[in-house]
Enzyme design. Structure first.
Site, PDB file in Angstrom:
ATOM      1  N   GLN A  35       8.863 -48.776   0.060  1.00  0.00           N
ATOM      2  CA  GLN A  35       8.735 -47.717  -0.940  1.00  0.00           C
ATOM      3  C   GLN A  35       9.575 -46.489  -0.589  1.00  0.00           C
ATOM      4  O   GLN A  35      10.026 -46.318   0.528  1.00  0.00           O
ATOM      5  CB  GLN A  35       7.266 -47.307  -1.055  1.00  0.00           C
ATOM      6  CG  GLN A  35       6.628 -46.937   0.268  1.00  0.00           C
ATOM      7  CD  GLN A  35       5.114 -47.121   0.288  1.00  0.00           C
ATOM      8  OE1 GLN A  35       4.473 -47.259  -0.740  1.00  0.00           O
ATOM      9  NE2 GLN A  35       4.531 -47.113   1.482  1.00  0.00           N
ATOM     10  N   HIS A  66     -10.411 -37.540   0.774  1.00  0.00           N
ATOM     11  CA  HIS A  66     -10.640 -38.072   2.116  1.00  0.00           C
ATOM     12  C   HIS A  66     -12.092 -37.936   2.566  1.00  0.00           C
ATOM     13  O   HIS A  66     -12.620 -38.807   3.246  1.00  0.00           O
ATOM     14  CB  HIS A  66      -9.651 -37.435   3.106  1.00  0.00           C
ATOM     15  CG  HIS A  66      -8.246 -37.868   2.844  1.00  0.00           C
ATOM     16  ND1 HIS A  66      -7.204 -36.987   2.640  1.00  0.00           N
ATOM     17  CD2 HIS A  66      -7.719 -39.111   2.696  1.00  0.00           C
ATOM     18  CE1 HIS A  66      -6.096 -37.681   2.396  1.00  0.00           C
ATOM     19  NE2 HIS A  66      -6.382 -38.960   2.420  1.00  0.00           N
ATOM     20  N   ASP A  90      -1.295 -42.049   5.779  1.00  0.00           N
ATOM     21  CA  ASP A  90      -1.108 -40.603   5.968  1.00  0.00           C
ATOM     22  C   ASP A  90      -2.065 -40.032   7.007  1.00  0.00           C
ATOM     23  O   ASP A  90      -1.808 -38.978   7.578  1.00  0.00           O
ATOM     24  CB  ASP A  90      -1.267 -39.871   4.632  1.00  0.00           C
ATOM     25  CG  ASP A  90      -2.572 -40.216   3.948  1.00  0.00           C
ATOM     26  OD1 ASP A  90      -3.612 -39.654   4.336  1.00  0.00           O
ATOM     27  OD2 ASP A  90      -2.569 -41.072   3.033  1.00  0.00           O
ATOM     28  N   GLU A 110      -2.282 -50.352   8.577  1.00  0.00           N
ATOM     29  CA  GLU A 110      -1.381 -49.742   7.588  1.00  0.00           C
ATOM     30  C   GLU A 110      -0.082 -50.537   7.574  1.00  0.00           C
ATOM     31  O   GLU A 110       0.476 -50.851   8.616  1.00  0.00           O
ATOM     32  CB  GLU A 110      -1.128 -48.266   7.962  1.00  0.00           C
ATOM     33  CG  GLU A 110       0.104 -47.629   7.337  1.00  0.00           C
ATOM     34  CD  GLU A 110       0.092 -47.597   5.795  1.00  0.00           C
ATOM     35  OE1 GLU A 110      -0.978 -47.325   5.210  1.00  0.00           O
ATOM     36  OE2 GLU A 110       1.146 -47.872   5.196  1.00  0.00           O
ATOM     37  N   GLY A 142      -2.876 -55.464   5.593  1.00  0.00           N
ATOM     38  CA  GLY A 142      -4.335 -55.533   5.510  1.00  0.00           C
ATOM     39  C   GLY A 142      -4.837 -56.798   4.852  1.00  0.00           C
ATOM     40  O   GLY A 142      -5.915 -57.306   5.185  1.00  0.00           O
ATOM     41  N   ASP A 159      -7.964 -47.587   1.407  1.00  0.00           N
ATOM     42  CA  ASP A 159      -7.281 -46.358   0.983  1.00  0.00           C
ATOM     43  C   ASP A 159      -5.853 -46.733   0.591  1.00  0.00           C
ATOM     44  O   ASP A 159      -4.918 -46.562   1.373  1.00  0.00           O
ATOM     45  CB  ASP A 159      -7.307 -45.348   2.135  1.00  0.00           C
ATOM     46  CG  ASP A 159      -6.630 -44.038   1.768  1.00  0.00           C
ATOM     47  OD1 ASP A 159      -6.229 -43.861   0.597  1.00  0.00           O
ATOM     48  OD2 ASP A 159      -6.491 -43.188   2.667  1.00  0.00           O
ATOM     49  N   THR A 161      -2.482 -47.437  -2.324  1.00  0.00           N
ATOM     50  CA  THR A 161      -1.728 -46.849  -3.433  1.00  0.00           C
ATOM     51  C   THR A 161      -2.199 -47.509  -4.732  1.00  0.00           C
ATOM     52  O   THR A 161      -3.140 -48.301  -4.731  1.00  0.00           O
ATOM     53  CB  THR A 161      -0.219 -47.101  -3.227  1.00  0.00           C
ATOM     54  OG1 THR A 161      -0.041 -48.505  -2.981  1.00  0.00           O
ATOM     55  CG2 THR A 161       0.320 -46.330  -2.041  1.00  0.00           C
ATOM     56  N   ASP A 162      -1.535 -47.206  -5.843  1.00  0.00           N
ATOM     57  CA  ASP A 162      -1.912 -47.799  -7.122  1.00  0.00           C
ATOM     58  C   ASP A 162      -1.695 -49.323  -7.077  1.00  0.00           C
ATOM     59  O   ASP A 162      -0.873 -49.808  -6.297  1.00  0.00           O
ATOM     60  CB  ASP A 162      -1.091 -47.171  -8.264  1.00  0.00           C
ATOM     61  CG  ASP A 162      -1.457 -45.712  -8.497  1.00  0.00           C
ATOM     62  OD1 ASP A 162      -2.456 -45.237  -7.916  1.00  0.00           O
ATOM     63  OD2 ASP A 162      -0.744 -45.029  -9.254  1.00  0.00           O
TER      64      ASP A 162
HETATM   65  N1  AG3 Z   1      -4.283 -43.104  -2.222  1.00  0.00           N
HETATM   66  C1  AG3 Z   1      -4.606 -43.145  -3.627  1.00  0.00           C
HETATM   67  C2  AG3 Z   1      -3.605 -42.436  -4.443  1.00  0.00           C
HETATM   68  C3  AG3 Z   1      -3.603 -42.836  -5.842  1.00  0.00           C
HETATM   69  C4  AG3 Z   1      -2.995 -41.768  -6.647  1.00  0.00           C
HETATM   70  N2  AG3 Z   1      -2.338 -42.267  -7.771  1.00  0.00           N
HETATM   71  C5  AG3 Z   1      -1.438 -41.565  -8.492  1.00  0.00           C
HETATM   72  N3  AG3 Z   1      -1.119 -40.362  -8.173  1.00  0.00           N
HETATM   73  N4  AG3 Z   1      -0.899 -42.141  -9.530  1.00  0.00           N
HETATM   74  C6  AG3 Z   1      -4.170 -41.834  -1.653  1.00  0.00           C
HETATM   75  C7  AG3 Z   1      -3.766 -41.866  -0.244  1.00  0.00           C
HETATM   76  C8  AG3 Z   1      -4.349 -40.729   0.486  1.00  0.00           C
HETATM   77  N5  AG3 Z   1      -4.763 -41.110   1.781  1.00  0.00           N
END
Ligand code: AG3
Length: 285
Positions: A35, A66, A90, A110, A142, A159, A161-162
């Site tokens: 990414q 968090h 993160d 991760e 994971g 935790d 991403t989309d």
């Molecule tokens: N993880 C979920 C973020 C999702 C946000 N989506 C968006 N902005 N379209 C966050 C990671 C933080 N540890």
């Protein structure tokens, strides 16, 4: 008259709407194998991490996400000892979980090493925790990690991403079934589950697949107010193996003993977060 160029960033929610703020400076931009990563310095939200152009967290409101993805399952669980974090590169989730000093082990898997390195360097308010010796940080997938393992963790926190690209497999039924196996008898899993305003199908993908893995009556969502995420109200899907609904199993004694200084989560929020508006209930079915 002097001309000062202005740089505004928009996270697009669709072709016709989004969320916009003015940027002071782009501190970092790079691409990993998975990414694109950007760190922005902003006027209103402090430092912001983007992954593929989507806001992962902002310095100003990351505490909500968090705290809520960590303390709620931790205080709902009965004597938790071992915690697994999937994603969360993160470090914000690890920071909150590490506050539970009584835990035996905290493992994090991760997939993207560059997220870890970038966060340590540019957003230490979350990234610092990734260097904590109590955290067993594994760079890996994971989805693979949870395969063929049994009864190892009290809590699994997803935790991610989309739900597309590298994270897509973290929302499907095979993954949740493996998570169920890796959980101990009274284990709890929590996953970030998008929102029910713009992305109800994404949220329901997590909920429905958890239902298939854990059973219809062992899954729900709880919510929190996160101003910089789409719709401002964020959903977390939660599934449990034991008999007690997590809203009814808050461990008051442990909470008082730990005496954490938190900015969002408290005993009342623990219960209230499960209270949903009618249209969200309807979506859940
Ligand atoms: N993880 C979920 C973020 C999702 C946000 N989506 C968006 N902005 N379209 C966050 C990671 C933080 N540890």
């Amino acid at each position: 008259m002097a001309f000062f160029p202005e740089f505004w960033f928009t996270e697009k929610y669709s072709g016709t709407c989004g969320f916009t703020f003015k940027v002071k400076q782009v501190l970092y931009t790079d691409k990993s194998e998975l990414q694109r990563i950007d760190i922005l310095e902003t006027f209103d939200f402090g430092r912001v991490m983007l992954l593929d152009g989507l806001i992962m967290f902002t310095e100003r409101d990351e505490f909500v996400y968090h705290e809520m993805i960590s303390h709620l399952p931790l205080f709902a669980a009965e004597e938790p000892k071992d915690v697994l974090i999937i994603g969360g590169g993160d470090g914000g989730t690890a920071r909150e979980v590490l506050k539970h000093e009584y835990l035996n082990s905290i493992t994090q898997v991760e997939i993207d090493k560059l997220v870890v390195e970038t966060s340590k360097k540019y957003t230490p308010f979350v990234g610092e925790s990734l260097a904590n010796p109590k955290l067993n940080l594994i760079i890996g997938d994971g989805i693979e990690f949870v395969k063929d393992k049994k009864s190892l963790y009290d809590i699994v926190i997803v935790d991610s991403t989309d739900p597309f690209g590298a994270a897509e497999g973290l929302f499907n039924v095979e993954f949740y079934s493996n998570v169920r196996e890796i959980l101990k008898d009274n284990g709890i899993v929590v996953a970030q589950a998008e929102n029910y305003y713009y992305d109800k199908r994404w949220m329901m993908r997590s909920v429905n697949n958890m239902r298939k893995a854990f059973g219809e009556d062992k899954v729900t969502i709880y919510q929190a107010s996160i101003p910089t995420y789409p719709s401002g109200t964020w959903a977390f899907s939660i599934a449990w193996k034991g008999d007690t609904h997590p809203k009814d199993s808050f461990d008051k004694e442990r909470f008082e003993k730990l005496n954490l200084k938190l900015k969002y989560y408290n005993p009342e929020i623990h219960k209230a977060a499960f209270v949903l508006p009618n249209y969200a209930r309807e979506i859940l079915g």
